[in-house]
Enzyme design. Structure first.
Site, mmCIF file in Angstrom:
data_model
loop_
_atom_site.group_PDB
_atom_site.id
_atom_site.type_symbol
_atom_site.label_atom_id
_atom_site.label_comp_id
_atom_site.label_asym_id
_atom_site.label_seq_id
_atom_site.Cartn_x
_atom_site.Cartn_y
_atom_site.Cartn_z
ATOM 1 C CG MET A 167 -2.669 -37.961 -33.033
ATOM 2 S SD MET A 167 -3.789 -38.831 -31.887
ATOM 3 C CE MET A 167 -5.262 -38.879 -32.884
ATOM 4 C CB THR A 213 -1.684 -29.792 -28.950
ATOM 5 O OG1 THR A 213 -2.441 -29.340 -27.831
ATOM 6 C CG2 THR A 213 -0.699 -28.722 -29.371
ATOM 7 C CB VAL A 224 2.278 -33.616 -28.991
ATOM 8 C CG1 VAL A 224 1.340 -32.404 -28.956
ATOM 9 C CG2 VAL A 224 1.759 -34.712 -28.069
ATOM 10 C CE LYS A 225 1.485 -32.261 -37.588
ATOM 11 N NZ LYS A 225 0.716 -32.610 -38.807
ATOM 12 C CB VAL A 226 3.400 -27.703 -30.799
ATOM 13 C CG1 VAL A 226 2.997 -26.420 -30.091
ATOM 14 C CG2 VAL A 226 3.316 -28.897 -29.848
#
Length: 226
Positions: free
Chosen positions: A70, A72, A96-98
Site C-alpha cells: 500500500m 503512502t 509501504v510503497k514510497v
C-alpha cells in the site's frame, strides 16, 4: 518452508485494489500478494484515507494474500513518513510503497530505520534503482509500459537494473510493474527478472492459449467416453 520458498525466486503479485479480482485470482495460488496505489484505489472507488485502507487490508488478508503493498501519500517527507507508519501499523504483512523522490527518500530512510518494509516506486532509470538499493528498500518498482510509452528501452533499462542489483549483492527485488501483456512478463523473465506485478487482464492472458483450451476439452471428452 513458505509457499514462496516452494516457488523459488519467482514472485508474482496482483496489481489491483478491486477485491472482486482478488477473489477471482488469489485462489489460483499464483500470487504471493497484492499491490495497490492511489490510482488503483481511485479506479476501484476507494478513498485514499487510512480508515478505508484498513478495511481494504482486512479484506485482502481474509482472502489469504501473503503480502499487501500500500502506498503512502503526502506532499512532504513528514507526511509521507507519518502516513507510511500508519499504514505499516495496520498489519505486519504490509509493505509501504514510497515514491522515489527526494522527499520519498527521506521518509523511506526513516521508515526502514524502524524495520518497516518498503518498495520504492515510480522508478524509471537505473540510477533510481541504485538509490533504492542504497536505502535498503525491499523492492524497487520500475514501470515497463510507461517507460516504453516515453520512448525508452524499458526492457533494456529494467534488465540493467537487475544486473546492477545482483552485481552489488543487494537483496532488493526489482518489482516490474506496468506490464501490458503476458509476453512482456515472459520476455523479462528470460532476461533474468523474477518479480512482477500485473493486472487481472494480464493474469487471464497467462492461461489464454487456444491449444491449451482444445487439449483440456479433448481430455474431458475422453474422460466422459464410456
Amino acid at each position: 518452508m513458505t509457499a514462496d520458498d516452494n516457488r523459488g525466486r519467482i514472485r508474482l503479485l496482483l496489481d489491483t485494489a478491486d477485491s472482486k479480482a482478488w477473489r477471482e485470482w488469489l485462489p489460483t495460488g499464483l500470487f504471493h500478494g497484492v499491490t495497490t496505489n492511489p490510482t488503483l484505489l481511485a479506479a476501484a472507488g476507494i478513498p485514499c484515507a487510512l480508515p478505508d485502507l484498513r478495511r481494504l487490508a482486512d479484506t485482502a488478508f481474509a482472502l489469504g494474500t501473503g503480502e499487501l503493498q500500500m502506498q503512502t501519500f503526502g506532499r512532504s517527507a513528514e507526511a509521507l513518513e507519518a502516513n507510511g507508519r500508519a499504514i505499516a501499523a495496520i498489519d505486519h504483512r504490509i509493505v509501504v510503497k514510497v515514491p522515489i523522490t527526494r522527499e520519498g527518500a527521506i521518509a523511506a530512510a526513516r521508515l526502514k530505520a524502524d524495520g518497516i518494509r518498503i518498495t520504492m516506486t515510480a522508478v524509471y532509470a537505473s540510477h533510481q534503482a541504485l538509490s533504492a538499493a542504497a536505502l535498503g528498500a525491499d523492492y524497487a518498482a520500475p514501470y515497463l509500459g510507461r517507460m516504453n510509452d516515453a520512448g525508452r528501452d524499458g526492457a533494456g533499462e529494467i534488465a540493467a537494473m537487475q544486473a546492477m542489483v545482483r552485481s552489488a549483492g543487494s537483496a532488493m527485488r526489482i518489482l516490474v510493474a506496468s506490464l501490458r501483456s503476458a509476453e512482456d512478463l515472459a520476455r523479462l523473465a528470460a532476461l533474468g527478472l523474477d518479480t512482477f506485478t500485473f493486472s487481472p487482464k494480464v493474469a487471464a492472458a497467462l492461461f489464454a492459449d487456444p491449444l491449451t483450451t482444445a487439449a483440456a476439452e479433448a481430455f474431458e471428452v475422453a474422460a466422459e467416453t464410456p
